[in-house]
Write a protein that holds these residues in place. Structure first.
Motif, short mmCIF file in Angstrom:
data_model
loop_
_atom_site.label_atom_id
_atom_site.label_comp_id
_atom_site.label_asym_id
_atom_site.label_seq_id
_atom_site.Cartn_x
_atom_site.Cartn_y
_atom_site.Cartn_z
N TYR A 1 0.91 -1.12 -0.27
CA TYR A 1 -0.05 0.32 -0.44
C TYR A 1 1.28 1.04 -0.51
N ALA B 1 2.33 -4.81 3.41
CA ALA B 1 1.85 -5.02 3.81
C ALA B 1 1.68 -7.20 4.23
N PRO C 1 0.78 -9.41 15.69
CA PRO C 1 0.23 -8.76 15.71
C PRO C 1 -0.80 -8.16 14.31
N ALA D 1 0.13 -7.12 10.65
CA ALA D 1 1.57 -8.31 9.82
C ALA D 1 0.82 -8.67 8.88
N GLY D 2 -0.15 -8.64 8.50
CA GLY D 2 -0.73 -8.57 6.37
C GLY D 2 -1.72 -9.53 6.93
N SER E 1 -4.92 -9.63 7.29
CA SER E 1 -6.01 -9.84 6.84
C SER E 1 -6.13 -9.96 4.99
N THR E 2 -4.86 -8.33 4.60
CA THR E 2 -4.30 -8.77 3.71
C THR E 2 -4.60 -9.98 3.09
P1 ADP Z 1 -3.36 -7.52 9.75
O1 ADP Z 1 -4.54 -8.70 9.40
O2 ADP Z 1 -2.12 -8.68 10.61
O3 ADP Z 1 -4.17 -6.56 11.75
P2 ADP Z 1 -3.70 -5.71 7.19
O4 ADP Z 1 -3.88 -6.99 6.31
O5 ADP Z 1 -5.02 -5.32 7.72
O6 ADP Z 1 -2.96 -6.69 8.71
O7 ADP Z 1 -2.25 -4.78 7.33
C1 ADP Z 1 -1.35 -4.34 6.80
C2 ADP Z 1 -0.75 -3.59 6.42
O8 ADP Z 1 -1.44 -2.59 5.58
C3 ADP Z 1 -0.95 -2.46 8.09
O9 ADP Z 1 0.95 -1.80 8.26
C4 ADP Z 1 -2.18 -1.83 7.58
O10 ADP Z 1 -1.85 -0.20 7.84
C5 ADP Z 1 -1.50 -1.70 6.09
N1 ADP Z 1 -2.85 -1.46 5.12
C6 ADP Z 1 -4.32 -2.10 5.09
N2 ADP Z 1 -4.98 -1.77 4.59
C7 ADP Z 1 -4.09 -0.51 3.84
C8 ADP Z 1 -5.47 0.29 3.16
N3 ADP Z 1 -6.81 0.25 1.99
N4 ADP Z 1 -4.37 1.63 2.73
C9 ADP Z 1 -3.12 1.13 3.35
N5 ADP Z 1 -2.58 0.64 3.69
C10 ADP Z 1 -3.48 -0.65 4.01
#
Ligand code: ADP
Length: 240
Positions: A17, A22, A41, A44-45, A47-48
């Motif tokens: 991103y 991520a 934590p 950590a990426g 959900s992505t």
């Molecule tokens: P987790 O599920 O492990 O908490 P995420 O996959 O939600 O992690 O996020 C991984 C990283 O990507 C984080 O640094 C988060 O801030 C960033 N991130 C997630 N979604 C977005 C988005 N739509 N735009 C910008 N950054 C994002």
């Protein structure tokens, strides 16, 4: 036991991103019957990663194949192989639970839809609320309805993002039974959770994801969850 057929294969899966990485060039192979729990934590990426495995999000680079078929965003045939439960829920608020399941069931061309919906709702303990609009359900009930939707079409690959979130103890027990039933040797499951104890008990494999990578991966069959918790903190804090 011989390994089952390969169900999920991700190669060099990467998502940025802007300047934030991520998910960092991650490889993952999973066979039929495996249950992978991913912990880690916030940020950590996880959900992505799940979004990319489900085909909901396009990777920056890398590929995902399910049952030998590469996820191609221009086509939709592979969707019937995947069931995803996430905080998004994918339910229409102004439709009843039953109408939602009916809608998705028709999309998937399920033949015995009426019976299938009744059985899934019974399984998640939501039969009594079949005719309630989704917007009138509590968070936990909504979560159960989403689970019924995710499993409606009997997918080969089940992806669960924080399935325990917001569930009361009784609903958590129902979920646990449903997840146990998914370990029928036919299904492949990837679950992201903060619940280390449930995650450990359910898994045939565990990965600890930090900074977009699997910092540790293995099987902890028979391990005490307190030991796993200490191990988890060591990995996350970079002490192993
Ligand atoms: P987790 O599920 O492990 O908490 P995420 O996959 O939600 O992690 O996020 C991984 C990283 O990507 C984080 O640094 C988060 O801030 C960033 N991130 C997630 N979604 C977005 C988005 N739509 N735009 C910008 N950054 C994002």
């Amino acid at each position: 036991m011989s390994p089952g057929r390969l169900v999920l294969e991700a190669k060099g899966l990467h998502r940025d991103y802007g300047s934030v990485v991520a998910v960092d060039a991650l490889d993952l192979s999973m066979s039929e019957g495996e249950f992978l729990t991913i912990v880690g934590p916030n940020g950590a990426g996880k959900s992505t990663l799940l979004s990319m495995l489900s085909g909901a999000m396009r990777p920056t680079t890398g590929s995902v194949s399910v049952c030998g078929e590469e996820l191609d965003f221009a086509r939709h045939e592979w969707r019937h192989r995947i069931g995803m439960l996430s905080h998004k829920g994918f339910l229409y608020d102004r439709m009843t639970v039953e109408e939602n399941l009916n809608f998705y069931g028709k999309l998937f061309g399920i033949a015995d839809l009426k019976d299938r919906i009744a059985s899934r709702l019974r399984r998640v303990g939501l039969s009594e609320r079949a005719r309630s609009e989704v917007r009138k359900l509590s968070h936990g009930m909504r979560q159960r309805a989403s689970l019924a939707r995710a499993l409606l079409h009997d997918p080969d690959l089940v992806l669960l993002d924080e399935p325990y979130s917001g569930l009361d103890p009784a609903a958590a027990l129902v979920l646990r039974d449903v997840l146990e039933e998914l370990k029928d040797g036919r299904r492949t499951v990837v679950m992201v959770t903060h619940n280390l104890r449930e995650g450990l008990e359910m898994a045939t494999r565990i990965a600890i994801q930090v900074g977009g990578r699997f910092e540790w991966e293995g099987s902890l069959k028979g391990a005490r969850w307190e030991d796993f918790e200490s191990h988890y903190h060591c990995v996350v804090e970079g002490r192993v």
